[in-house]
Design an enzyme around this catalytic site. Structure first.
Site, PDB file in Angstrom:
ATOM      1  N   GLY A 140       6.208   5.304   8.544  1.00 58.64           N
ATOM      2  CA  GLY A 140       5.471   6.499   8.647  1.00 58.64           C
ATOM      3  C   GLY A 140       5.725   7.304   9.835  1.00 58.64           C
ATOM      4  CB  SER A 141       3.642   9.815  11.434  1.00 58.91           C
ATOM      5  OG  SER A 141       2.080   9.146  11.468  1.00 58.91           O
ATOM      6  CB  THR A 142       5.288   8.581  16.229  1.00 57.45           C
ATOM      7  OG1 THR A 142       6.594   8.423  16.004  1.00 57.45           O
ATOM      8  CG2 THR A 142       4.844   7.703  17.596  1.00 57.45           C
ATOM      9  NE  ARG A 143      -1.945  11.217  13.220  1.00 57.30           N
ATOM     10  CZ  ARG A 143      -2.739  10.492  12.390  1.00 57.30           C
ATOM     11  NH1 ARG A 143      -3.555   9.623  12.638  1.00 57.30           N
ATOM     12  NH2 ARG A 143      -2.636  10.737  11.078  1.00 57.30           N
TER      13      ARG A 143
ATOM     14  CE  LYS B  10      -1.936   3.061   1.871  1.00 63.75           C
ATOM     15  NZ  LYS B  10      -2.006   4.500   1.456  1.00 63.75           N
TER      16      LYS B  10
ATOM     17  CD  GLU C 205       9.858  12.795  11.632  1.00 61.45           C
ATOM     18  OE1 GLU C 205      10.671  12.014  11.158  1.00 61.45           O
ATOM     19  OE2 GLU C 205       8.741  12.121  12.263  1.00 61.45           O
TER      20      GLU C 205
ATOM     21  CD  GLU D  79      11.929   4.534   9.727  1.00 60.76           C
ATOM     22  OE1 GLU D  79      11.380   5.646  10.398  1.00 60.76           O
ATOM     23  OE2 GLU D  79      12.343   4.926   8.735  1.00 60.76           O
TER      24      GLU D  79
ATOM     25  N   GLY E 296       1.697   4.776  13.368  1.00 62.89           N
ATOM     26  CA  GLY E 296       2.241   3.317  13.493  1.00 62.89           C
ATOM     27  C   GLY E 296       1.706   2.988  15.061  1.00 62.89           C
TER      28      GLY E 296
END
Length: 497
Positions: free
Chosen positions: A241-244, A188, A398, A264, A246
């Site tokens: 991608g972003s922590t949110r 995706k 970030e 990551e 993830g």
């Protein structure tokens, strides 16, 4: 040297891949569309298909069927390797097409796509193309009437969700080891950058890969991506991608099935320059590249620069001068352009807001801080803050844009403390002429990758991933290949001798 006129003509002549690529063919089914805009010019490029949950499920079913037939998982490992090596050749033969597709939807300067991203994707495929027959189990010491051995076998269906900042490379980093290990894959791509992923899957079949083994479903992450994370038929999900997001993926997996998860999730990587740095020029160049490469839209961007107080003022002065001279905004097809735009207007406005917050918090704005002169594109000037405090938002969050925050340290101990004073732990760099200093600091810094007297160096043998909020798991290297397998223990009673 290839001219901008050449790239513009090629862009006009290039057909944009459209739809999903499932079970060896394109499909245009979906719930609605997603607009893809040119970040450098603001124009609409294409309305791409948003597949949503329905098409994600179709892609997973195709991948599962292909895995169960063993046409890929059960073939000789060297046959899998040969397909990946052929795929690398096909990409290399169409390097300019891949470069155009990347540059149009990301705004990357052509020098970056042609000179770095496409060749690195080819090298990654060749690396993993050489590994399938290197996977091996082991036997253990046991009684004479017993044979015990361990097998390494593919997981099944692997879902990969990748970001827009390095669309081809991030896809290859996950897809290549998963395929090399014998898995089937559903990729995706980010909704803004689907084209090279689609072309990659198309060429996989041309290279001899069986239909259904490598599928691509396009669309929004909160629909298609969520469906992949929730699917009980997916054995592993790999995400960058972003922590949110993830964290959301972890929650989706917890609600559905206990699949393997590798994340990551970005970083706030420090570059530490000590007063005994051996090559000041190299450190200056690395500071610029680390902060402004790909317009700062890099998960391991060196967005925090920690300078020893003895060299602080001189380094900042030289840094501003060199950045002003080297970072040139403009048409990505021009060979003089080194600083591209942000991916979209939302990111552009968010980053300008973070720059305003840095000024209000009291950091010293020594360069940039404004939008680019081209109002149609999503450009922001290269921006440098000096004399910042580690508690400021520009030193903690970030930013994912061309913004560098400079902190001052009185010694190595304080430098390490500042480096670790963040929720992230992806990468870090240490610049020092002292072997003792770099060994001690490398051991103490909380990050998955440490560079010494260089930045963003390495090759495919180097595992890449982070600590803390930067995620779990590793891309690249043999570690990545092994992570797409599972161990099976076979305990065999041999009977009396």
């Amino acid at each position: 040297m290839t001219t901008a006129a050449h790239w513009h003509a090629l862009a006009q002549a290039t057909t944009l891949p459209f739809g999903h690529f499932i079970d060896g063919a394109y499909s245009a089914e979906g719930e609605d569309t997603v607009a893809i805009h040119d970040p450098a010019r603001g124009t609409l490029l294409q309305d791409a298909i948003n597949g949503g949950k329905a098409m994600a499920d179709v892609a997973v079913d195709a991948a599962q069927k292909a895995f169960q037939t063993s046409s890929w998982a059960g073939c000789h490992p060297r046959e899998r390797g040969a397909v990946l090596l052929k795929l690398a050749e096909l990409i290399e033969a169409q390097a300019e097409r891949f470069a155009i597709l990347e540059s149009l939807c990301t705004g990357k300067p052509m020098g970056d796509t042609v000179g770095a991203e496409i060749p690195e994707a080819v090298n990654s495929l060749r690396y993993f193309g050489e590994l399938p027959d290197k996977l091996r189990g082991e036997t253990t010491a046991s009684n004479a009437d017993t044979l015990h051995y361990l097998l390494r076998q593919p997981l099944g269906v692997v879902a990969a969700i990748v970001p827009w900042n390095f669309p081809l490379n991030m896809a290859v980093w996950k897809v290549a080891p998963a395929l090399a290990a014998g898995n089937s894959v559903v990729l995706k791509p980010a909704e803004q950058t689907p084209w090279t992923a689609l072309l990659l899957a198309e060429l996989f079949v041309e290279a001899g890969g069986p239909p259904g083994v490598f599928n691509v479903v396009t669309g929004r992450g909160d629909q298609a991506g969520k469906a992949l994370a929730m699917s009980p038929k997916v054995a592993k999900i790999g995400f960058t991608g972003s922590t949110r997001v993830g964290q959301l993926i972890h929650s989706y997996v917890g609600q559905s099935s206990l699949k393997t998860v590798a994340l990551e999730c970005g970083g706030k990587s420090p570059q530490i320059v000590m007063n005994d740095v051996a090559d000041m020029d190299a450190a200056l160049d690395a500071a610029i590249f680390g902060a402004f490469g790909n317009a700062g839209q890099v998960c391991n961007a060196g967005s925090r620069l920690i300078l020893h107080e003895a060299i602080h003022d001189h380094f900042v002065e030289q840094l501003v001068e060199r950045t002003r001279a080297s970072q040139i905004m403009g048409d990505p097809f021009e060979d003089t352009t080194t600083l591209g735009p942000l991916i979209n207007r939302a990111a552009h406005n968010r980053i300008l807001g973070m720059i305003d917050a840095g000024v209000k918090d009291g950091a010293e704005l020594v360069l940039g801080g404004k939008p680019g002169s081209d109002s149609a594109g999503n450009f922001i000037e290269p921006t440098i803050f000096a004399r910042a405090d580690s508690s400021m938002s520009i030193a903690q969050q970030e930013i994912f844009g061309p913004v560098l925050t400079i902190l001052r340290a009185k010694d190595a101990t304080e430098a390490v403390q500042l480096a670790n004073d963040t929720s992230y732990g992806l990468a870090a760099a240490i610049w020092s002429g002292s072997l003792d200093t770099v060994h001690r600091m490398a051991a103490q810094i909380q990050a998955g990758v440490i560079w010494v007297n260089c930045f963003d160096a390495g090759d495919m043998t180097q595992p890449f991933g982070g600590w803390k909020q930067s995620g779990t798991g590793r891309d690249k290297g043999v570690d990545a290949l092994m992570s797409y397998t599972q161990a099976k223990s076979v305990w065999m009673a041999l009977g009396d001798l």
